[in-house]
Enzyme design. Sequence first.
Site, PDB file in Angstrom:
ATOM      1  N   ASP A   1       0.674  -1.000  -0.286  1.00 39.43           N
ATOM      2  CA  ASP A   1      -0.171   0.105  -0.035  1.00 39.43           C
ATOM      3  C   ASP A   1       0.769   1.117   0.039  1.00 39.43           C
ATOM      4  OD1 ASP A   1      -2.684   1.717   0.705  1.00 39.43           O
ATOM      5  OD2 ASP A   1      -1.694   2.713   2.309  1.00 39.43           O
TER       6      ASP A   1
ATOM      7  N   ASP B   1      -6.682  -5.727  -1.335  1.00 39.29           N
ATOM      8  CA  ASP B   1      -5.807  -5.994  -0.795  1.00 39.29           C
ATOM      9  C   ASP B   1      -4.785  -7.250  -0.974  1.00 39.29           C
ATOM     10  OD1 ASP B   1      -7.074  -5.073   1.332  1.00 39.29           O
ATOM     11  OD2 ASP B   1      -8.199  -6.731   2.285  1.00 39.29           O
TER      12      ASP B   1
ATOM     13  N   GLU C   1      -2.565  -4.740  -3.140  1.00 38.58           N
ATOM     14  CA  GLU C   1      -1.194  -4.926  -2.882  1.00 38.58           C
ATOM     15  C   GLU C   1      -0.305  -5.251  -1.787  1.00 38.58           C
ATOM     16  OE1 GLU C   1      -3.995  -0.705  -1.468  1.00 38.58           O
ATOM     17  OE2 GLU C   1      -3.767  -2.460  -0.138  1.00 38.58           O
TER      18      GLU C   1
END
Length: 222
Positions: A46, A115, A118
């Site tokens: 991220d 998710d 990332e």
Amino acid sequence: MSRPEFLDWIAEITNQRPLTPELYIRAATHGSHGEADYQRLEFLGDRILGLVIADHLYHQFPEEPEGQLSQRLNGLVSGPVCGDVAKQIGVGSHILLGKQARDDGARKSVKVLGDVMESLIGAVYLDHGMEAARDFIIRHWAGRVSATVADVRHPKSALQEWAAANNRKVPTYELVEKSGPHHDLKFTVRVSVNNIGEVQATASAIQAAETEAAKKFLEKFT
């Protein structure tokens, strides 16, 4: 999906042959699977995504002020965008899930897909370094960067500007409902402008739901 097939897919989407296969296996492992999952790699990825996109925008749009660059950045690193990129490269077929998460549809969850996207960035960075991670990101985000040229205003900012220009009070956002399993929560948000109307929208994060609600309000009332 066999391990060799998985690693061939990793090589295809990263343009790099994995040096540490376990990194990518972990990047694709959901917490429900009962092994070391992707959360730490997601945390790292991220931050790398934000840095790479910020740097790219800084050089791509040398005349733009900080506010516009921030709006572009926020749009490009959002969960829904990460999820969309993940869908396009076939991440869903490779996520390792527990039975309950599979039954609950986690393989198609925008949040889970985002998710994992990332976490894959984090894995590439640890396996091959920053330049490889940058290449991986730009390769899959480049089209989206150019697509933001027409109108970089964030819907919530645009709605607030519209309300001010029309002598209305600041738009108010209210969480109406929170539903769904833990790995795929859905948030329904209502946005209203006094004496004008209200609109609801649902997304996998409160901020995304607020953004979608603002967008729908602008489409309906302006």
